[in-house]
Motif scaffolding. Sequence first.
Motif, PDB file in Angstrom:
ATOM      1  N   THR A 113      23.714   7.808  16.194  1.00 39.14           N
ATOM      2  CA  THR A 113      23.304   6.406  16.299  1.00 39.14           C
ATOM      3  C   THR A 113      21.800   6.233  16.120  1.00 39.14           C
ATOM      4  N   HIS A 114      21.017   7.314  16.250  1.00 36.88           N
ATOM      5  CA  HIS A 114      19.554   7.231  16.160  1.00 36.88           C
ATOM      6  C   HIS A 114      19.069   8.387  15.297  1.00 36.88           C
ATOM      7  N   LEU A 115      18.382   8.059  14.180  1.00 36.22           N
ATOM      8  CA  LEU A 115      17.864   9.076  13.276  1.00 36.22           C
ATOM      9  C   LEU A 115      16.443   8.714  12.882  1.00 36.22           C
ATOM     10  N   ASP A 116      15.512   9.639  13.072  1.00 34.01           N
ATOM     11  CA  ASP A 116      14.106   9.413  12.715  1.00 34.01           C
ATOM     12  C   ASP A 116      13.571  10.662  12.045  1.00 34.01           C
ATOM     13  N   ILE A 117      13.325  10.571  10.726  1.00 35.27           N
ATOM     14  CA  ILE A 117      12.739  11.691   9.980  1.00 35.27           C
ATOM     15  C   ILE A 117      11.385  11.292   9.401  1.00 35.27           C
ATOM     16  N   ASN A 118      10.804  10.232   9.899  1.00 37.60           N
ATOM     17  CA  ASN A 118       9.547   9.688   9.403  1.00 37.60           C
ATOM     18  C   ASN A 118       8.442  10.746   9.358  1.00 37.60           C
ATOM     19  N   GLY A 119       7.646  10.683   8.271  1.00 37.96           N
ATOM     20  CA  GLY A 119       6.434  11.483   8.206  1.00 37.96           C
ATOM     21  C   GLY A 119       6.642  12.948   7.946  1.00 37.96           C
ATOM     22  N   ASN A 120       7.672  13.308   7.196  1.00 40.28           N
ATOM     23  CA  ASN A 120       7.861  14.690   6.782  1.00 40.28           C
ATOM     24  C   ASN A 120       7.723  14.775   5.260  1.00 40.28           C
ATOM     25  N   ARG A 121       8.259  15.827   4.654  1.00 39.92           N
ATOM     26  CA  ARG A 121       8.173  15.971   3.192  1.00 39.92           C
ATOM     27  C   ARG A 121       9.559  16.239   2.621  1.00 39.92           C
ATOM     28  N   PHE A 122      10.531  15.534   3.145  1.00 43.76           N
ATOM     29  CA  PHE A 122      11.892  15.718   2.662  1.00 43.76           C
ATOM     30  C   PHE A 122      12.026  15.169   1.241  1.00 43.76           C
ATOM     31  N   THR A 123      12.707  15.938   0.394  1.00 37.33           N
ATOM     32  CA  THR A 123      12.999  15.511  -0.975  1.00 37.33           C
ATOM     33  C   THR A 123      14.488  15.222  -1.097  1.00 37.33           C
ATOM     34  N   GLY A 124      14.897  14.788  -2.256  1.00 38.65           N
ATOM     35  CA  GLY A 124      16.317  14.584  -2.497  1.00 38.65           C
ATOM     36  C   GLY A 124      16.609  13.247  -3.140  1.00 38.65           C
ATOM     37  N   LEU A 125      17.747  13.207  -3.802  1.00 37.35           N
ATOM     38  CA  LEU A 125      18.195  12.016  -4.506  1.00 37.35           C
ATOM     39  C   LEU A 125      19.258  11.315  -3.687  1.00 37.35           C
ATOM     40  N   LEU A 126      18.982  10.093  -3.241  1.00 37.75           N
ATOM     41  CA  LEU A 126      19.955   9.311  -2.491  1.00 37.75           C
ATOM     42  C   LEU A 126      20.832   8.523  -3.447  1.00 37.75           C
ATOM     43  N   SER A 127      21.984   8.119  -2.962  1.00 38.78           N
ATOM     44  CA  SER A 127      22.935   7.349  -3.757  1.00 38.78           C
ATOM     45  C   SER A 127      23.362   6.133  -2.973  1.00 38.78           C
ATOM     46  N   GLU A 128      23.646   5.058  -3.706  1.00 37.32           N
ATOM     47  CA  GLU A 128      24.050   3.829  -3.012  1.00 37.32           C
ATOM     48  C   GLU A 128      25.396   3.982  -2.326  1.00 37.32           C
ATOM     49  N   ASP A 129      26.171   4.995  -2.690  1.00 35.87           N
ATOM     50  CA  ASP A 129      27.506   5.154  -2.138  1.00 35.87           C
ATOM     51  C   ASP A 129      27.576   6.186  -1.023  1.00 35.87           C
ATOM     52  N   LEU A 130      26.434   6.588  -0.500  1.00 39.65           N
ATOM     53  CA  LEU A 130      26.462   7.501   0.633  1.00 39.65           C
ATOM     54  C   LEU A 130      27.182   6.849   1.817  1.00 39.65           C
ATOM     55  N   ALA A 131      27.851   7.670   2.596  1.00 40.65           N
ATOM     56  CA  ALA A 131      28.550   7.166   3.781  1.00 40.65           C
ATOM     57  C   ALA A 131      27.627   7.263   4.997  1.00 40.65           C
ATOM     58  N   CYS A 132      27.673   6.260   5.854  1.00 43.39           N
ATOM     59  CA  CYS A 132      26.864   6.232   7.074  1.00 43.39           C
ATOM     60  C   CYS A 132      27.759   5.961   8.267  1.00 43.39           C
ATOM     61  N   ASN A 133      27.322   6.432   9.413  1.00 40.08           N
ATOM     62  CA  ASN A 133      28.029   6.094  10.644  1.00 40.08           C
ATOM     63  C   ASN A 133      27.834   4.602  10.927  1.00 40.08           C
ATOM     64  N   PRO A 134      28.923   3.851  11.081  1.00 41.17           N
ATOM     65  CA  PRO A 134      28.788   2.404  11.318  1.00 41.17           C
ATOM     66  C   PRO A 134      28.142   2.069  12.659  1.00 41.17           C
ATOM     67  N   GLY A 135      27.993   3.056  13.544  1.00 37.32           N
ATOM     68  CA  GLY A 135      27.409   2.800  14.846  1.00 37.32           C
ATOM     69  C   GLY A 135      25.899   2.966  14.908  1.00 37.32           C
ATOM     70  N   PHE A 136      25.237   3.158  13.754  1.00 38.53           N
ATOM     71  CA  PHE A 136      23.797   3.350  13.739  1.00 38.53           C
ATOM     72  C   PHE A 136      23.064   2.189  14.418  1.00 38.53           C
ATOM     73  N   GLN A 137      22.075   2.528  15.239  1.00 39.46           N
ATOM     74  CA  GLN A 137      21.210   1.532  15.870  1.00 39.46           C
ATOM     75  C   GLN A 137      19.777   1.626  15.363  1.00 39.46           C
ATOM     76  N   PHE A 138      19.379   2.822  14.893  1.00 37.82           N
ATOM     77  CA  PHE A 138      18.008   3.004  14.423  1.00 37.82           C
ATOM     78  C   PHE A 138      17.998   4.085  13.348  1.00 37.82           C
ATOM     79  N   VAL A 139      17.355   3.767  12.218  1.00 33.93           N
ATOM     80  CA  VAL A 139      17.202   4.739  11.133  1.00 33.93           C
ATOM     81  C   VAL A 139      15.793   4.597  10.569  1.00 33.93           C
ATOM     82  N   ASP A 140      15.044   5.686  10.531  1.00 37.92           N
ATOM     83  CA  ASP A 140      13.701   5.678   9.951  1.00 37.92           C
ATOM     84  C   ASP A 140      13.596   6.844   8.973  1.00 37.92           C
TER      85      ASP A 140
END
Length: 594
Positions: A113-140
């Motif tokens: 429900t809470h994910l924060d990866i702000n301020g790192n050097r993560f790479t990768g290609l995101l897609s509009e069809d990625l699946a997410c947990n519907p219960g998310f409250q915070f994503v950074d």
Amino acid sequence: MKNNSLNGLLPDSLGNLVDLRILVLSHNKFSGEVPDLRGLTNLQVLELGGNSLGPEFPRIPHRIISIVLRENKFTNGLPQELHSFYQLQKLDIALNRFVGPFPTSILSLPSITHLDINGNRFTGLLSEDLACNPGFQFVDLSANLLTGKLPECLVSSKARNVVYDGNCLTTNDGNEIKNQKPISFCRTEALAVGIVPRTHKTSKWSKVALALGITGGILLIGVAFLILWRVHGKKGSKKPPARVIEDNVSSSYSSKLLSDARYVTRVMKLGTLGIPAYHAFSLEELEEATNGFNTSTFLGELGSHGQLYRGRLKDGSYVAIQCLKMKRNHSTQTFTRHIELISKLRHQHLVSALGHCFEFYLDDSSVSRLFLVFEYIPNGTLRDWISGRDGGETLSWSRRIAAAIGIVKGIQFLHTGILPRVFSGSLKITDVLLDQSFVAKISCYNLPFLAENIEKDGVQSYFKSFKEPNRVKTRHPEKVDVYDFGVILLEIISGRPICTQKEVECLKEEFQSRMIADDGSMREMVDPIVRDRCSDQSLMTMMEVCIKCLVDDPGERPSVEDMLWNLQFAAQVQDAWNSSHGSPVSSSQPAIRQ
């Protein structure tokens, strides 16, 4: 013990506090690596923020609920096992130095429900069809090096805060998003953070750029080309020494896939097939596994574009490593979704891909070669165990039926258990491998996603098959695989290697005439090694399935479900016959050719 001035290294004895449920050491002055905490099976909360810990991500139990590591000095990538932390609700790793591909499977963890990866050097290609947990409250996700399109599940999320500034993302229609950097920035920075230190002289294998993909996939779009024993290509590069780009391939099924696929089981949803998680391999890992692609590890070559090597990973497991030479002007993004499909082809009767990496030229960032890493199947092909060994071992009749059932189950999964559906169109007995338990695994799916990107003459050698009537014109692509399975059954029953279409037609007619005669002569068509060890009913069933698969009209051929039902019936009656006749040959062991 938070908000103190405690300093030094964390003691290893922390790992002995087996009843500990909460460990909070935030905002102190600790440094160095975190001790191994995997023995703390009751640990639910780990908060180590505001120290100088690192560089390795802590080794912690899978049942943990909350992890806070922000404001430390963790510099390496995230561990593969993180995608199996099914009880994890909060992950805060902001303001560290994490590099490498961001494992998007974290987004779909069942409890997150809470994910924060702000301020790192993560790479990768995101897609509009990625699946997410519907219960998310915070994503950074802000201030990283992420590219691609913003996942639709985050756009429509009910989370109170979804932040993604400072990346290189675009909208789903390709337009720029506010507060994003140009994609060239992320690519340049990805090269900078992805340099792999070397302690030896750069080899010819490292003169082109390497783009890596990591665990998993979400969207199964496009059709992929996967040929375990067929693809690998060599191309020396005249470019500068390689730098590493790490690309993202997600690792979980989209919600639409899970709702639409007819036969995706719970085991497939969780990806728990006993096969290592799909992940990225660096070129250095592949070189080390093959001793620099030494000729002693070379397994075979097909045409001018395919080479295969056997490698041994650091954990001692063997893998098959292949490479496909690509045309220029294709970026890693061209293949990302297809790699996602490859990563999802996990089934007991398929040879599974374990990972991949790209190699590409620095001048235009186009892909030069695609390395694919597969599980290594030690027992050779099905043909080897039926018609390919003079004076050697061969399979019992029961084991032949079991192999046929395994092939059909693999075909069934490709046709109905995954989206988009996959039709091989050129399945041959040499594409079926046997593992150490003599379980049949299909190694060649003939998925044509790369066919457009390799030289035409190279593709032709990969797609040779028996040209049964209406192969090109058929409106029933699944029935092409049914025909090819019929050819495999001919060889399983007769024990004769079949290499031409003329041999197929002659043997098919002979089968039909013997069955019509109903004088017992059909048994003369069976491999002499197992002729006296098969029941009449199981033999008749196998031959009937074989003949029906080879019908000229594709629409008249049986469905995969019908084939499977009849073959399982043949196995049952054969088991009963073995029991009543006290067969000395176990159905689980190969017979010995006398």
